[in-house]
Design a protein around this motif. Structure first.
Motif, PDB file in Angstrom:
ATOM      1  N   UNK A 160       0.816  -1.216   0.000  1.00 29.25           N
ATOM      2  CA  UNK A 160       0.000   0.000   0.000  1.00 29.25           C
ATOM      3  C   UNK A 160       0.851   1.268   0.000  1.00 29.25           C
ATOM      4  N   UNK A 161       2.038   1.151  -0.540  1.00 26.57           N
ATOM      5  CA  UNK A 161       2.913   2.287  -0.809  1.00 26.57           C
ATOM      6  C   UNK A 161       3.852   1.850  -1.921  1.00 26.57           C
ATOM      7  N   UNK A 162       4.513   2.779  -2.534  1.00 24.69           N
ATOM      8  CA  UNK A 162       5.402   2.445  -3.642  1.00 24.69           C
ATOM      9  C   UNK A 162       6.775   2.025  -3.120  1.00 24.69           C
ATOM     10  N   UNK A 163       7.547   1.311  -3.937  1.00 26.81           N
ATOM     11  CA  UNK A 163       8.925   0.993  -3.542  1.00 26.81           C
ATOM     12  C   UNK A 163       9.735   2.236  -3.204  1.00 26.81           C
ATOM     13  N   UNK A 164       9.521   3.310  -3.950  1.00 24.46           N
ATOM     14  CA  UNK A 164      10.255   4.549  -3.695  1.00 24.46           C
ATOM     15  C   UNK A 164       9.943   5.107  -2.311  1.00 24.46           C
ATOM     16  N   UNK A 165       8.658   5.101  -1.943  1.00 24.92           N
ATOM     17  CA  UNK A 165       8.270   5.615  -0.627  1.00 24.92           C
ATOM     18  C   UNK A 165       8.869   4.766   0.484  1.00 24.92           C
ATOM     19  N   UNK A 166       8.863   3.464   0.313  1.00 29.16           N
ATOM     20  CA  UNK A 166       9.433   2.561   1.313  1.00 29.16           C
ATOM     21  C   UNK A 166      10.929   2.819   1.463  1.00 29.16           C
ATOM     22  N   UNK A 167      11.594   3.000   0.344  1.00 24.32           N
ATOM     23  CA  UNK A 167      13.036   3.253   0.351  1.00 24.32           C
ATOM     24  C   UNK A 167      13.359   4.606   0.986  1.00 24.32           C
ATOM     25  N   UNK A 168      12.571   5.614   0.657  1.00 24.32           N
ATOM     26  CA  UNK A 168      12.817   6.957   1.189  1.00 24.32           C
ATOM     27  C   UNK A 168      12.599   7.024   2.694  1.00 24.32           C
ATOM     28  N   UNK A 169      11.746   6.151   3.223  1.00 28.40           N
ATOM     29  CA  UNK A 169      11.528   6.094   4.668  1.00 28.40           C
ATOM     30  C   UNK A 169      12.589   5.266   5.391  1.00 28.40           C
ATOM     31  N   UNK A 170      13.514   4.700   4.639  1.00 30.47           N
ATOM     32  CA  UNK A 170      14.646   3.999   5.234  1.00 30.47           C
ATOM     33  C   UNK A 170      14.440   2.538   5.535  1.00 30.47           C
ATOM     34  N   UNK A 171      13.307   1.961   5.086  1.00 29.77           N
ATOM     35  CA  UNK A 171      13.035   0.576   5.483  1.00 29.77           C
ATOM     36  C   UNK A 171      13.901  -0.426   4.751  1.00 29.77           C
ATOM     37  N   UNK A 172      14.354  -0.110   3.575  1.00 37.15           N
ATOM     38  CA  UNK A 172      15.243  -1.045   2.876  1.00 37.15           C
ATOM     39  C   UNK A 172      16.525  -1.240   3.674  1.00 37.15           C
ATOM     40  N   UNK A 173      17.097  -0.160   4.180  1.00 40.76           N
ATOM     41  CA  UNK A 173      18.329  -0.272   4.963  1.00 40.76           C
ATOM     42  C   UNK A 173      18.052  -0.808   6.367  1.00 40.76           C
ATOM     43  N   UNK A 174      16.916  -0.423   6.967  1.00 44.57           N
ATOM     44  CA  UNK A 174      16.619  -0.896   8.316  1.00 44.57           C
ATOM     45  C   UNK A 174      16.359  -2.397   8.348  1.00 44.57           C
ATOM     46  N   UNK A 175      15.732  -2.916   7.313  1.00 48.75           N
ATOM     47  CA  UNK A 175      15.496  -4.355   7.236  1.00 48.75           C
ATOM     48  C   UNK A 175      16.686  -5.105   6.643  1.00 48.75           C
ATOM     49  N   UNK A 176      17.672  -4.337   6.173  1.00 50.88           N
ATOM     50  CA  UNK A 176      18.879  -4.925   5.560  1.00 50.88           C
ATOM     51  C   UNK A 176      18.480  -5.904   4.448  1.00 50.88           C
ATOM     52  N   UNK A 177      17.599  -5.423   3.585  1.00 53.84           N
ATOM     53  CA  UNK A 177      17.066  -6.254   2.509  1.00 53.84           C
ATOM     54  C   UNK A 177      17.058  -5.451   1.217  1.00 53.84           C
ATOM     55  N   UNK A 178      16.727  -6.124   0.138  1.00 52.43           N
ATOM     56  CA  UNK A 178      16.684  -5.501  -1.182  1.00 52.43           C
ATOM     57  C   UNK A 178      15.251  -5.484  -1.690  1.00 52.43           C
ATOM     58  N   UNK A 179      14.784  -4.311  -2.101  1.00 52.62           N
ATOM     59  CA  UNK A 179      13.465  -4.208  -2.718  1.00 52.62           C
ATOM     60  C   UNK A 179      13.532  -4.767  -4.133  1.00 52.62           C
ATOM     61  N   UNK A 180      12.605  -5.653  -4.451  1.00 50.27           N
ATOM     62  CA  UNK A 180      12.511  -6.251  -5.783  1.00 50.27           C
ATOM     63  C   UNK A 180      11.104  -5.988  -6.308  1.00 50.27           C
ATOM     64  N   UNK A 181      10.982  -5.103  -7.277  1.00 45.88           N
ATOM     65  CA  UNK A 181       9.669  -4.690  -7.755  1.00 45.88           C
ATOM     66  C   UNK A 181       9.605  -4.775  -9.273  1.00 45.88           C
ATOM     67  N   UNK A 182       8.405  -4.972  -9.816  1.00 46.31           N
ATOM     68  CA  UNK A 182       8.253  -5.047 -11.269  1.00 46.31           C
ATOM     69  C   UNK A 182       8.310  -3.664 -11.906  1.00 46.31           C
ATOM     70  N   UNK A 183       8.552  -3.639 -13.188  1.00 51.81           N
ATOM     71  CA  UNK A 183       8.605  -2.367 -13.908  1.00 51.81           C
ATOM     72  C   UNK A 183       7.213  -1.850 -14.257  1.00 51.81           C
ATOM     73  N   UNK A 184       6.226  -2.730 -14.298  1.00 52.03           N
ATOM     74  CA  UNK A 184       4.863  -2.341 -14.638  1.00 52.03           C
ATOM     75  C   UNK A 184       4.032  -2.129 -13.375  1.00 52.03           C
ATOM     76  N   UNK A 185       3.039  -1.242 -13.414  1.00 49.99           N
ATOM     77  CA  UNK A 185       2.186  -1.023 -12.237  1.00 49.99           C
ATOM     78  C   UNK A 185       1.395  -2.273 -11.888  1.00 49.99           C
ATOM     79  N   UNK A 186       1.023  -2.383 -10.609  1.00 54.08           N
ATOM     80  CA  UNK A 186       0.338  -3.590 -10.136  1.00 54.08           C
ATOM     81  C   UNK A 186      -1.064  -3.337  -9.615  1.00 54.08           C
TER      82      UNK A 186
END
Length: 228
Positions: A160-186
Motif C-alpha cells: 500500500x505504498x510504492x517501492x520509492x516511498x518505502x526506500x525513502x523512509x529507510x526501510x530497505x536499509x533498516x530491514x537490511x534487505x533488497x526491494x525487488x519490484x516489477x517495472x509495470x504497475x500492479x
C-alpha cells in the motif's frame, strides 16, 4: 505462462476476496510459493479454507481477516506452497505474537536453499497509512524477528505504498534487505496506476533473483499478482 523447470517462483497476490483466490490458485498460478493478502476469511472459516486449498494442491497456512464496522471482512493473509515442499513454523523457536496478525504471516519453507527460507506475506494499512504508526510498528517488529532467526527470507505483499516511498523512509536499509519490484504497475488507485505489490529479499537470496514480473493472471482485480 508456463514455468521453466529450472525456475523457483515465489508469487504475491492480493485476491481481494476468497472466491478470486480459489480461482487463481486452481487455474492460474504456476508458482512454487504463494503469498496471499485480503483472503476474505473470518477466524471460524480458516480450517475449512485451508482444507479447500489443500484440495487444489496447495499446502496453506492462513491468518484470518478482521470484521469491519459495517460487517465486512478486511485484510487476512496467508502463505502457501506446493504439497511436495515442507512448510511449518520457523524451526527451533517459539512463534511470537505479532502486532496486527491479520496483516503479516510467516512460515518456513523447506525448499530452494539448504535449510530452507522464511516466506512472509504482508498487507500494510491502506488510506495513506502504510508507513504510519501501525505500519511502522509492524515493520520494526518484523525486522527484529527476521534478524533474530538468521534465516534467508522473502517478504511479499501489498505494501500500500510504492517501492520509492518505502526506500525513502529507510526501510530497505533498516530491514537490511533488497526491494525487488516489477517495472509495470500492479494496482489501479482511482485514475492512477501504481506499483504496490512487490518483494523485499534478504541479502542471501537477493543475488539469486533473476526477474520480477507482473503476472498475466486475469482473475485478480484491482491488483495483479507479481512473481519473483
Amino acid at each position: 505462462a508456463a514455468k521453466r523447470r529450472d525456475e523457483f517462483v515465489v508469487e504475491t497476490a492480493n485476491s481481494s476476496g476468497w472466491g478470486p483466490l480459489c480461482r487463481f490458485l486452481a487455474e492460474e498460478s504456476r508458482a512454487d510459493v504463494v503469498l496471499t493478502q485480503e483472503i476474505g476469511r473470518a477466524q471460524f472459516q480458516i480450517k475449512e479454507a485451508e482444507s479447500r486449498l489443500a484440495s487444489l494442491g496447495w499446502q496453506c497456512s492462513l491468518s484470518p481477516s478482521v470484521v469491519t464496522q459495517d460487517g465486512g471482512l478486511s485484510s487476512g493473509v496467508g502463505v502457501g506452497c506446493r504439497r511436495s515442499f515442507g512448510m511449518s513454523l520457523p524451526p527451533g523457536v517459539s512463534y511470537p505474537r505479532l502486532p496486527s496478525p491479520h496483516r503479516v504471516h510467516i512460515r518456513w519453507i523447506n525448499a530452494y536453499v539448504p535449510g530452507g527460507f522464511l516466506a512472509v506475506s504482508l498487507y500494510l494499512p491502506t488510506g495513506g497509512m502504510a508507513l504510519g504508526p501501525e505500519g511502522s510498528q509492524l515493520l520494526a517488529r518484523l525486522g527484529e524477528l527476521l534478524h533474530g532467526w538468521r534465516l534467508p527470507y522473502v517478504i511479499g505483499g501489498d505494501w500500500n505504498c510504492t517501492p520509492q516511498a518505502l526506500r525513502e523512509c529507510g526501510w530497505e536499509s533498516r530491514l537490511r534487505a533488497t526491494i525487488c519490484s516489477p517495472s509495470l504497475p500492479t494496482c489501479r488507485c482511482g485514475k492512477v496506476w501504481k506499483v504496490l505489490d512487490f518483494f523485499m529479499v534478504s541479502p542471501g537470496l537477493a543475488s539469486s533473483v533473476k526477474t520480477v514480473r507482473r503476472s498475466r493472471a486475469s482473475t485478480l482485480k484491482p491488483h495483479w499478482a507479481v512473481q519473483l
